[in-house]
Design an enzyme around this catalytic site. Structure first.
Site, PDB file in Angstrom:
ATOM      1  N   HIS A 217     -30.032  -8.267 -31.107  1.00  0.00           N
ATOM      2  CA  HIS A 217     -30.748  -7.948 -32.264  1.00  0.00           C
ATOM      3  C   HIS A 217     -30.532  -8.968 -33.543  1.00  0.00           C
ATOM      4  O   HIS A 217     -30.692  -8.816 -34.642  1.00  0.00           O
ATOM      5  CB  HIS A 217     -30.304  -6.746 -32.913  1.00  0.00           C
ATOM      6  CG  HIS A 217     -30.669  -5.629 -32.167  1.00  0.00           C
ATOM      7  ND1 HIS A 217     -29.883  -5.002 -31.272  1.00  0.00           N
ATOM      8  CD2 HIS A 217     -31.977  -4.729 -32.280  1.00  0.00           C
ATOM      9  CE1 HIS A 217     -30.765  -4.005 -30.666  1.00  0.00           C
ATOM     10  NE2 HIS A 217     -31.847  -3.986 -31.107  1.00  0.00           N
ATOM     11  N   HIS A 407     -31.263  -5.203 -42.644  1.00  0.00           N
ATOM     12  CA  HIS A 407     -31.377  -4.160 -43.533  1.00  0.00           C
ATOM     13  C   HIS A 407     -32.258  -4.009 -44.824  1.00  0.00           C
ATOM     14  O   HIS A 407     -32.682  -3.076 -45.024  1.00  0.00           O
ATOM     15  CB  HIS A 407     -29.957  -3.738 -44.068  1.00  0.00           C
ATOM     16  CG  HIS A 407     -29.642  -2.709 -45.035  1.00  0.00           C
ATOM     17  ND1 HIS A 407     -29.471  -1.323 -44.369  1.00  0.00           N
ATOM     18  CD2 HIS A 407     -29.403  -2.628 -46.293  1.00  0.00           C
ATOM     19  CE1 HIS A 407     -29.394  -0.626 -45.235  1.00  0.00           C
ATOM     20  NE2 HIS A 407     -29.197  -1.249 -46.657  1.00  0.00           N
ATOM     21  N   GLY A 408     -32.343  -5.031 -45.421  1.00  0.00           N
ATOM     22  CA  GLY A 408     -33.228  -5.162 -46.428  1.00  0.00           C
ATOM     23  C   GLY A 408     -34.654  -5.133 -46.008  1.00  0.00           C
ATOM     24  O   GLY A 408     -35.374  -4.153 -46.691  1.00  0.00           O
ATOM     25  N   GLY A 410     -35.804  -3.183 -43.446  1.00  0.00           N
ATOM     26  CA  GLY A 410     -36.026  -1.839 -42.985  1.00  0.00           C
ATOM     27  C   GLY A 410     -35.931  -0.819 -44.342  1.00  0.00           C
ATOM     28  O   GLY A 410     -36.777   0.008 -44.429  1.00  0.00           O
ATOM     29  N   ARG A 549     -23.776  -1.710 -35.980  1.00  0.00           N
ATOM     30  CA  ARG A 549     -23.636  -2.990 -35.185  1.00  0.00           C
ATOM     31  C   ARG A 549     -22.538  -4.092 -35.572  1.00  0.00           C
ATOM     32  O   ARG A 549     -22.298  -5.103 -34.877  1.00  0.00           O
ATOM     33  CB  ARG A 549     -25.103  -3.682 -35.286  1.00  0.00           C
ATOM     34  CG  ARG A 549     -26.151  -3.061 -34.580  1.00  0.00           C
ATOM     35  CD  ARG A 549     -27.416  -3.519 -34.826  1.00  0.00           C
ATOM     36  NE  ARG A 549     -28.646  -2.590 -34.418  1.00  0.00           N
ATOM     37  CZ  ARG A 549     -29.704  -2.645 -34.350  1.00  0.00           C
ATOM     38  NH1 ARG A 549     -30.310  -3.760 -35.211  1.00  0.00           N
ATOM     39  NH2 ARG A 549     -30.677  -1.990 -33.958  1.00  0.00           N
ATOM     40  N   ASP A 562     -20.552  -3.331 -47.412  1.00  0.00           N
ATOM     41  CA  ASP A 562     -21.484  -3.145 -46.459  1.00  0.00           C
ATOM     42  C   ASP A 562     -22.843  -2.871 -46.986  1.00  0.00           C
ATOM     43  O   ASP A 562     -23.097  -2.417 -48.167  1.00  0.00           O
ATOM     44  CB  ASP A 562     -21.094  -1.409 -46.025  1.00  0.00           C
ATOM     45  CG  ASP A 562     -22.107  -0.980 -45.129  1.00  0.00           C
ATOM     46  OD1 ASP A 562     -22.156  -1.513 -43.888  1.00  0.00           O
ATOM     47  OD2 ASP A 562     -22.809   0.079 -45.475  1.00  0.00           O
ATOM     48  N   ALA A 563     -23.955  -3.419 -46.365  1.00  0.00           N
ATOM     49  CA  ALA A 563     -25.189  -3.557 -46.823  1.00  0.00           C
ATOM     50  C   ALA A 563     -25.615  -2.064 -47.064  1.00  0.00           C
ATOM     51  O   ALA A 563     -26.268  -1.724 -48.217  1.00  0.00           O
ATOM     52  CB  ALA A 563     -26.027  -4.122 -45.802  1.00  0.00           C
TER      53      ALA A 563
END
Length: 583
Positions: A217, A407-408, A410, A549, A562-563
């Site tokens: 990923h 993350h952004g 998503g 991940r 953490d994002a």
């Protein structure tokens, strides 16, 4: 980089549309993915696989006779939602139960698990199985924490071949476990992949170096080494896998193995063949008999320049299943004798597509107070979407330090879908509870991945607490947030200190509940809880991840928050602004 696309947010859907148009002999589209064009033979266990888009031919390219009966396709590098998986599984069900199979990633575990629960509610016997073949992602003592990479194929095929021969669901699940226990993979990369619309790859490798032990990923490797020759790359891959012989295999001498040399996206087939010639020689020197090897792209990562090697150590049973015929768009082997048995009609389907979503044209009756609160909830979700849009690149950069950098993206997909669903519900006169639960389903469905499942849980918990009849109070809001905190911990399995959004959600929920119980007005309570959330998010920079991940790359994340924690803190502050405006 990925050059040919229209709207990046539509890339996965458009790719699936084109794939189904090109492969109508094998597959037909259903909501959430594809199933076999001919359907599942009556009385046969259906093997339904799935994961994020961007890995073709995994997962949709492996649907066809002798392999999967259906595949759920999530957004780019994001697990499909539980709703998508359920839809595909219902369409694939042939009356003998469903085995849901996927790589071992947190979002997939959450969504496939939820889908199995919903299928049980539909009266369908459904089990789940996660492939764990990547030796670089966890130690031999913690095999359940390992990722699933190119070993997906031999494990999926073993289970599907057993189903094809008439095995019942318990037996198909046993075969999957047996194949997984004997499968090991290891990979290297020379450059990262670039998502559609992105300007930069998810990770970079210095010139003349390679990343060792990467994920599929865009996760960076666990280390770096000097760029090898083809033979040196082969020696690293083979040596790494021969160091870990599965339990029950008596050393490499005299053993048989299915071998897969997998290209991750931009390594040419000719390069793979140069590497494979040395792989074959090294395995022969070790006394390993190679059975039906595969050299090519089986599980990719967009344009990542890298390769992985997979060994499945065979016994008589697994060799027979590995050699069994298969006929799919991307993987074909042998030939079937006789026509395929008659298929069972897809459950709940009146046409080509199975639609399971709620009827968006009607909403339950709601009180005037709840409808007014729904307007505030819509304003809050609009503020959330705006905040995510503003910080989407920042969230991606933070996530890319030790994760896959999505993350952004998503969060943007999820928050945008939630706001759109909330607007539709509001226009129909929905109460606060219905508006938030509709938004929850939309967020989970469009975002996929771990964050999609968790944010769906958060919004649904708050919506359930508010309902459609009573006037929302500070107590009911605080109760909903506390329920959301408990639900996220239960669903994701994370605790405070694991460097996840839980590190922010717990202090936020606890502070809000404590202040509201003491009689502090909601706006003031939310403000102080948001401060606690912001402090907790910043403090995650000093933690090492124990979930998700980022865990295999824990040291890389030290010094970076953490994002998911950071995005949650931003959202709590944005919602506070809405509460002030409606005070």
């Amino acid at each position: 980089m990925t050059r040919l696309f229209n709207d990046p947010s539509a890339f996965a859907d458009e790719a699936l549309e084109g794939f189904t148009a090109a492969h109508q002999r094998w597959v037909r589209p259903v909501t959430g993915g594809v199933v076999r064009a001919a359907g599942t033979p009556a009385g046969q266990v259906a093997v339904v696989i799935g994961g994020g888009s961007g890995h073709y031919p995994a997962f949709t390219g492996l649907v066809g006779r002798g392999l999967a009966h259906g595949a759920a396709a999530g957004n780019v590098f994001a697990s499909p939602s539980a709703q998508q998986i359920r839809s595909v599984a219902r369409a694939a069900h042939g009356g003998a139960g469903v085995l849901l199979m996927y790589g071992n990633y947190a979002g997939d575990v959450l969504h496939f698990g939820q889908a199995a629960e919903r299928l049980a509610g539909d009266g369908i016997d459904a089990r789940t199985f996660a492939v764990t073949d990547d030796i670089s992602s966890a130690s031999p003592e913690e095999p359940a924490k390992r990722r699933g990479i190119a070993g997906d194929l031999p494990v999926f095929k073993a289970a599907a071949a057993a189903a094809e021969r008439g095995a019942d669901l318990d037996e198909v699940l046993r075969v999957a476990g047996h194949a997984n226990a004997r499968t090991r993979s290891f990979g290297i990369a020379f450059s990262g992949c670039t998502l559609p619309g992105a300007d930069e790859p998810l990770f970079t490798v210095p010139e003349g170096r390679m990343a060792v032990g990467l994920g599929i990923h865009g996760e960076p490797g666990i280390g770096e080494e000097a760029l090898p020759t083809a033979d040196e790359a082969a020696e690293l891959l083979v040596t790494s896998l021969l160091k870990e012989i599965p339990e029950g295999v008596d050393g490499p001498g005299g053993q048989r193995a299915a071998v897969i040399l997998n290209g991750l996206g931009s390594v040419k087939y000719e390069e793979l063949f140069v590497v494979y010639r040395r792989v074959a020689a090294l395995l022969a020197d070790a006394g390993v008999e190679i059975v039906d090897p595969e050299v090519g792209e089986l599980v990719t990562s967009f344009d990542m320049a890298g390769i992985s090697l997979t060994l499945t150590w065979l016994d008589d049973e697994l060799e027979e299943l590995w050699r069994a015929p298969a006929d799919t768009p991307a993987h074909r082997k042998g030939a079937f004798t006789g026509p395929e048995p008659e298929a069972e009609p897809a459950a709940g389907a009146a046409g080509e597509t199975i639609l399971l979503a709620d009827d968006d044209e009607t909403v339950p009756e709601a009180s005037e107070e709840s409808r007014r609160a729904a307007g505030i909830a819509l304003a809050a979700l609009t503020a959330v979407a705006t905040t995510v849009d503003t910080h989407v690149e920042e969230l991606g950069r933070i996530d890319a330090v030790a994760g896959d950098g999505d993350h952004g993206i998503g969060m943007q997909r999820g928050s945008t879908a939630a706001r759109r669903a909330a607007l539709t519900a509001h226009d129909l006169g929905a109460g606060a509870g219905t508006l938030l639960t509709r938004a929850a389903d939309a967020w989970a469905d469009k975002a996929g991945g771990t964050s999609g499942a968790l944010w769906g849980t958060i919004l649904r918990a708050v919506g359930t607490a508010l309902g459609d009849q009573d006037k929302p109070t500070a107590d009911s809001v605080a109760h909903g947030v506390s329920a959301a905190s408990a639900g996220v911990q239960r669903l994701g399995g994370a605790e405070v200190g694991d460097k996840t959004m839980v590190d922010v959600l717990v202090p936020f929920a606890d502070t809000l509940a404590e202040l509201v119980a003491a009689g502090t007005p909601l706006t003031d309570s939310w403000d102080r809880a948001a401060r606690a959330a912001e402090a907790a998010a910043a403090a995650t920079a000093d933690l090492l991840p124990r979930k998700g991940r980022a865990r295999p790359h824990a040291e890389k994340s030290l010094g970076t928050p953490d994002a998911g924690a950071h995005s949650l803190a931003l959202i709590t502050r944005a919602v506070h602004g809405v509460l002030l405006n409606h005070h």
